[in-house]
Design a protein around this motif. Structure first.
Motif, PDB file in Angstrom:
ATOM      1  N   GLU A 175      36.972  47.550  33.010  1.00 30.39           N
ATOM      2  CA  GLU A 175      37.433  48.195  34.242  1.00 30.39           C
ATOM      3  C   GLU A 175      38.905  48.582  34.155  1.00 30.39           C
ATOM      4  OE1 GLU A 175      35.377  49.135  36.643  1.00 30.39           O
ATOM      5  OE2 GLU A 175      33.725  48.247  35.522  1.00 30.39           O
ATOM      6  N   LYS A 195      35.580  44.457  41.047  1.00 27.13           N
ATOM      7  CA  LYS A 195      34.171  44.722  40.811  1.00 27.13           C
ATOM      8  C   LYS A 195      33.335  43.462  40.989  1.00 27.13           C
ATOM      9  CE  LYS A 195      30.909  46.338  37.307  1.00 27.13           C
ATOM     10  NZ  LYS A 195      30.719  46.809  35.917  1.00 27.13           N
ATOM     11  N   GLN A 226      38.563  44.445  37.265  1.00 25.76           N
ATOM     12  CA  GLN A 226      37.431  43.568  36.986  1.00 25.76           C
ATOM     13  C   GLN A 226      37.146  42.616  38.152  1.00 25.76           C
ATOM     14  OE1 GLN A 226      37.794  41.368  33.333  1.00 25.76           O
ATOM     15  NE2 GLN A 226      35.655  40.780  33.292  1.00 25.76           N
ATOM     16  N   THR A 271      34.640  49.433  41.509  1.00 21.73           N
ATOM     17  CA  THR A 271      34.941  49.625  40.095  1.00 21.73           C
ATOM     18  C   THR A 271      36.248  50.390  39.903  1.00 21.73           C
ATOM     19  OG1 THR A 271      33.781  51.744  39.967  1.00 21.73           O
ATOM     20  CG2 THR A 271      32.465  49.737  39.645  1.00 21.73           C
ATOM     21  N   VAL A 276      32.790  48.742  30.386  1.00 19.53           N
ATOM     22  CA  VAL A 276      32.212  47.831  31.377  1.00 19.53           C
ATOM     23  C   VAL A 276      31.531  46.679  30.674  1.00 19.53           C
ATOM     24  CG1 VAL A 276      30.553  47.604  33.225  1.00 19.53           C
ATOM     25  CG2 VAL A 276      31.898  49.679  33.021  1.00 19.53           C
TER      26      VAL A 276
END
Length: 217
Positions: free
Chosen positions: A133, A101, A98, A107, A217
């Motif tokens: 994630e 990202k 996470q 990701t 997500v």
């Protein structure tokens, strides 16, 4: 199961006979019937039973090694990735990409694809669904410490790449025969059998498809 509902249970019912043995009871006139193949995936049961018979007392040691390997990897990777469950694990553990990202646009899928360039099969991604994630890693009892160290170094290298050269994981895999596939198109235009001369070529198909975010997500 409450006693008043017992007559309606699916058949066959496993019952204990007067001599202490067990058997199947099909004589349940109020039963709702069968709801699936009763014996289940029999081939899986045979393989599991054969595995247990083959290893016997060693199963305890194998389980301990699986737990040890998982916690060893967890200790090596906990500072480079988000750790949604900060505790000792059993045979598997969950990391999260996470922060990668959020800060670098890399990701969990990118991490998994980049692992292929380092020679490792990617772990399960975006599961469990409650972890954003998610990367679920299960090293098993069969991997040597050298392999675990190499895997951990690959994961740490990918975390560094995300910060310094994010295009590397975003464009991965680079070294495989087949590069990154269009997973949205694969889901929307599934081709589940190879038709040789009549096989469709969708490489230049520009038909738009609805983009869906990966689960979790």
């Amino acid at each position: 199961m409450r006693e008043r509902l017992a007559p309606f249970l699916p058949v066959p019912l496993v019952v204990k006979n007067a001599d202490g043995s067990f058997g199947y009871d099909y004589e349940r006139p109020k039963s709702i019937g069968k709801v699936r193949g009763f014996a289940g995936p029999f081939g899986v049961f045979v393989r599991s039973y054969a595995f247990i018979r083959a290893y016997g007392p060693s199963l305890k040691e194998m389980s301990e090694l699986a737990v040890l390997n998982a916690n060893y990897l967890l200790a090596l990777l906990r500072d480079a990735y988000d750790l949604p469950y900060d505790r000792l694990c059993m045979h598997e553990f969950v990391l999260s990409a996470q922060t990668l990202k959020k800060e670098h646009g890399v990701t969990a899928l990118d991490v998994a694809k980049r692992l292929m360039d380092y020679g490792f099969h990617p772990p399960t991604v975006y599961f469990p669904l409650v972890v954003k994630e998610a990367l679920m890693i299960e090293p098993t009892e069969t991997e040597a410490r050298e392999t675990l160290d190499a895997f951990a170094e690959a994961m740490l290298a990918i975390a560094r790449e995300a910060a310094e050269h994010p295009e590397l994981p975003k464009e991965a895999p680079r070294t495989t025969v087949v590069r990154r596939l269009d997973e949205v198109k694969a889901a929307k235009r599934a081709v589940v059998r190879y038709r040789f001369a009549e096989h469709p070529d969708l490489r230049d198909d520009a038909t738009p498809v609805a983009v869906e975010a990966p689960k979790g997500v």
